[in-house]
Design a protein around this motif. Sequence first.
Motif: not given
Length: 527
Positions: A73-77, A79
């Motif tokens: 995801d955009p936070a690097g975690r 999905q």
Amino acid sequence: MAFADLLEQVGSTGRFQVLHVTLLSIPILMMASHNLLQNFVALVPPHHCSAHTNLSWFQLSPEETLQISVPLDPAGRPQRCQRYVTPQWHLLNYNGSSAEEGSDGVLQECMDGWSYNLTVMTSTIISDWDLVCDLRSLKEMAQTVYMGGVLAGALIFGSLSDRFGRRNLLLISYLLMAVSGTCTAFSSTFSLFCLFRFGCGMALSGLVLNSFSLIVEWIPTRVRTVTGTMTGYCYTVGQLILAAVAYFIRDWRWLTLAVSLPFYAFFLFSWWFHESSRWLALKNKPEEAVEVLKSVARFNGRQEEGEKIDVKMLQESMKKEMSNVQGSYSVLDLFRTPKMRIMTICLSVVWLSTSFAYYGLAMDLQKFGVDIYLIQVIFGAVDIPAKVVITVCMSYVGRRPSQSGALVIAGITILINILVPYDKQTIRTCLAVVGKGCLAASFNCCYLYSGELYPTILRQNGMGWVSMMARVGAMVAPMVLLTGDHVPWLPGLIYGGAPILSGIAAIFLPETLGMHLPDTVQDVEEW
């Protein structure tokens, strides 16, 4: 009122009252464990889609398997709700024909379930029944169902205890809580879990309403504030107990069982409780009322004074009150006369908004980004200074300004939190803790203030009604949280605005500091 003189004659603050209040307060220690249980049993663990099952043939590390199966995801975690249709081998820089296969990165839903990081809790209802992604709203539904049970209990137990007595309904409440909690722990499906949690909610209402009435109707006016505050502290300590028990028991089934089993013991020792003599007298049971008063007198070492009480003395001393008690009363009687109507409407607004904002903060601990056990302790501990301050205010300033002030300050604190950037978690948490403390103080004031405002013949109906309004607020609170997905600041605006409006409504309530408990509607109208 006349009953106060009889109470003084048999001993109003003797050994009986001390033991009576203590035994009624012990179960309140476990109330928070059920009220806030969802913070732990429905904890949402970090999760992502499970990898493709055919990858087990390859010699890949768990990190590599995750890398080629689940996008970030955009936070690097990873999905939570999507994975690649086919493994993205090119992400590992492999050579060969498989390097091009599936490189388009088309996504799909989690076809093989989810993988959970169960370091905080070893199991929750979320991980057991996969209540994530499309089913994530079921978590809020579970809490709403529980609060629905509390709402139903307020309606049912409030009226039944006025008809059949406080003690009998309290016994039923203890047993219902024990059995429902035990069945919850052994639930095999989410539907059964919700059903038995509904039963726990009903039991909690009966426990609160009847415990409070038995306490307040056996103690004199001068110690009502202190006693009410001490029982409120039992709920505060219960929040700390929940954090401790949850820290050591991290399986949701065992945790639920651990907080339910004590109610079997409470059911056993509650057979010693005495029925409210005030209620017996007003329900045309003077012989039973006299016997209970004599029993209390013997327990307090005032047998000689107790023997002087007879049916004639009781009827004569409560002649005015008993002459006004005709037939049975219902919730409609809370709205029949002018002062009762205004009082009930104002109390309804106060209870609804207090509960609404309280559970909006207390049931969403994960959003603060702090250890779940630590934030539970902090949210519980803040009640201690908050209730000290509100007790002093109620005793010296008065009930009305204390109630109004606590609500307005809570609302302002929550509104300020809207303006704090989301990444300033420490400041946001501190403001939320202050707001939660003010709302806890408001709850403490609510129970005492409402019990003093409603007359004896309608006290259970009245407390049942305002408790119902509180549960309506608690049921609505989770739905408001869902609006934050679309408008991030909207929940804070609603949670902050409601207490301010209800704080204004509290100004229209009469002051009860130093007043005797009213017994009839006529007493309220003549205030």
